[in-house]
Design a protein around this motif. Sequence first.
Motif, mmCIF file in Angstrom:
data_model
loop_
_atom_site.group_PDB
_atom_site.id
_atom_site.type_symbol
_atom_site.label_atom_id
_atom_site.label_comp_id
_atom_site.label_asym_id
_atom_site.label_seq_id
_atom_site.Cartn_x
_atom_site.Cartn_y
_atom_site.Cartn_z
ATOM 1 N N PRO A 51 0.813 -1.218 0.000
ATOM 2 C CA PRO A 51 0.000 0.000 0.000
ATOM 3 C C PRO A 51 0.851 1.275 0.000
ATOM 4 O O PRO A 51 0.454 2.276 -0.553
ATOM 5 C CB PRO A 51 -0.817 -0.103 1.288
ATOM 6 C CG PRO A 51 -0.795 -1.541 1.655
ATOM 7 C CD PRO A 51 0.505 -2.084 1.131
ATOM 8 N N LEU A 52 2.021 1.212 0.600
ATOM 9 C CA LEU A 52 2.877 2.390 0.677
ATOM 10 C C LEU A 52 3.795 2.519 -0.532
ATOM 11 O O LEU A 52 4.036 3.612 -1.031
ATOM 12 C CB LEU A 52 3.733 2.347 1.953
ATOM 13 C CG LEU A 52 2.951 2.244 3.263
ATOM 14 C CD1 LEU A 52 3.902 2.076 4.435
ATOM 15 C CD2 LEU A 52 2.078 3.471 3.464
ATOM 16 N N VAL A 53 4.345 1.419 -0.973
ATOM 17 C CA VAL A 53 5.260 1.398 -2.112
ATOM 18 C C VAL A 53 4.777 0.308 -3.069
ATOM 19 O O VAL A 53 4.676 -0.841 -2.678
ATOM 20 C CB VAL A 53 6.704 1.086 -1.657
ATOM 21 C CG1 VAL A 53 7.652 1.082 -2.848
ATOM 22 C CG2 VAL A 53 7.171 2.078 -0.602
ATOM 23 N N PRO A 54 4.462 0.670 -4.317
ATOM 24 C CA PRO A 54 3.987 -0.358 -5.257
ATOM 25 C C PRO A 54 4.993 -1.499 -5.425
ATOM 26 O O PRO A 54 6.200 -1.287 -5.406
ATOM 27 C CB PRO A 54 3.826 0.413 -6.572
ATOM 28 C CG PRO A 54 3.680 1.842 -6.160
ATOM 29 C CD PRO A 54 4.488 1.994 -4.898
ATOM 30 N N ASN A 55 4.462 -2.709 -5.610
ATOM 31 C CA ASN A 55 5.307 -3.894 -5.771
ATOM 32 C C ASN A 55 6.327 -3.738 -6.887
ATOM 33 O O ASN A 55 7.472 -4.159 -6.750
ATOM 34 C CB ASN A 55 4.448 -5.127 -6.067
ATOM 35 C CG ASN A 55 3.763 -5.652 -4.848
ATOM 36 O OD1 ASN A 55 4.201 -5.440 -3.726
ATOM 37 N ND2 ASN A 55 2.670 -6.344 -5.060
ATOM 38 N N SER A 56 5.899 -3.164 -8.006
ATOM 39 C CA SER A 56 6.818 -3.051 -9.144
ATOM 40 C C SER A 56 8.043 -2.230 -8.767
ATOM 41 O O SER A 56 9.151 -2.538 -9.189
ATOM 42 C CB SER A 56 6.112 -2.463 -10.361
ATOM 43 O OG SER A 56 5.597 -1.181 -10.065
ATOM 44 N N TRP A 57 7.864 -1.201 -7.981
ATOM 45 C CA TRP A 57 9.014 -0.383 -7.568
ATOM 46 C C TRP A 57 9.978 -1.205 -6.728
ATOM 47 O O TRP A 57 11.192 -1.110 -6.900
ATOM 48 C CB TRP A 57 8.563 0.823 -6.774
ATOM 49 C CG TRP A 57 7.787 1.834 -7.556
ATOM 50 C CD1 TRP A 57 7.193 1.680 -8.773
ATOM 51 C CD2 TRP A 57 7.527 3.166 -7.149
ATOM 52 N NE1 TRP A 57 6.575 2.823 -9.146
ATOM 53 C CE2 TRP A 57 6.756 3.758 -8.182
ATOM 54 C CE3 TRP A 57 7.845 3.914 -6.036
ATOM 55 C CZ2 TRP A 57 6.313 5.076 -8.111
ATOM 56 C CZ3 TRP A 57 7.394 5.223 -5.974
ATOM 57 C CH2 TRP A 57 6.652 5.798 -6.996
#
Length: 187
Positions: free
Chosen positions: A3-9
């Motif tokens: 929720p805080l940092v997208p998985n792709s990043w």
Amino acid sequence: MPPLVPNSWLLVSAGAMAADGRLQLALVLLVVSGAAILGDLLVYRSTRRFGGPVVRRLRRKRRRAVLLDWASVRVRRHGIPFIIGIRFLPTGRFVGAVAAGLVDVRLGRFLVASGVAEAVWAAYSTGVGLLGGIAAGGPFTGALLGLAISGVVATLAGGAQWLVARRRRRASAGCADAWARRAEPAA
């Protein structure tokens, strides 16, 4: 973290760090794929166990109901290949797991589909970062380059989806106009 940092990043950054030797690529792929498979399994089993309440909640909005019906028909018709393919559409991972649970796909077949889909997804996502890290020569620049590549691919895919949807709407409108003209009384 998602929720805080997208998985792709996170995955692109992990790939870039693997290119720099800060992370072991095999371990990253194993952890990411394994966690994603567990997440898929949780959605699948929850749907199998609590299907009624899950479906009622999803059907509150017409768009979600249509998407769930569409996915359920295709899971029945195409099985494992569809479950693998839908993983790469926005919200497809969730919809595919719910649909598989609703249409009673056997657990073993679902795990095969999930395993293949998540391994390909993890390899793609970390691979973009790995290539970016190798090309850029550092994890930060590599992660940025990998995110840029991933963004371009996502934009192109989104643009293609938009064009297909636009053509379908126009074709439907053209058919409706033709039927309306046929239904008009002759002057």
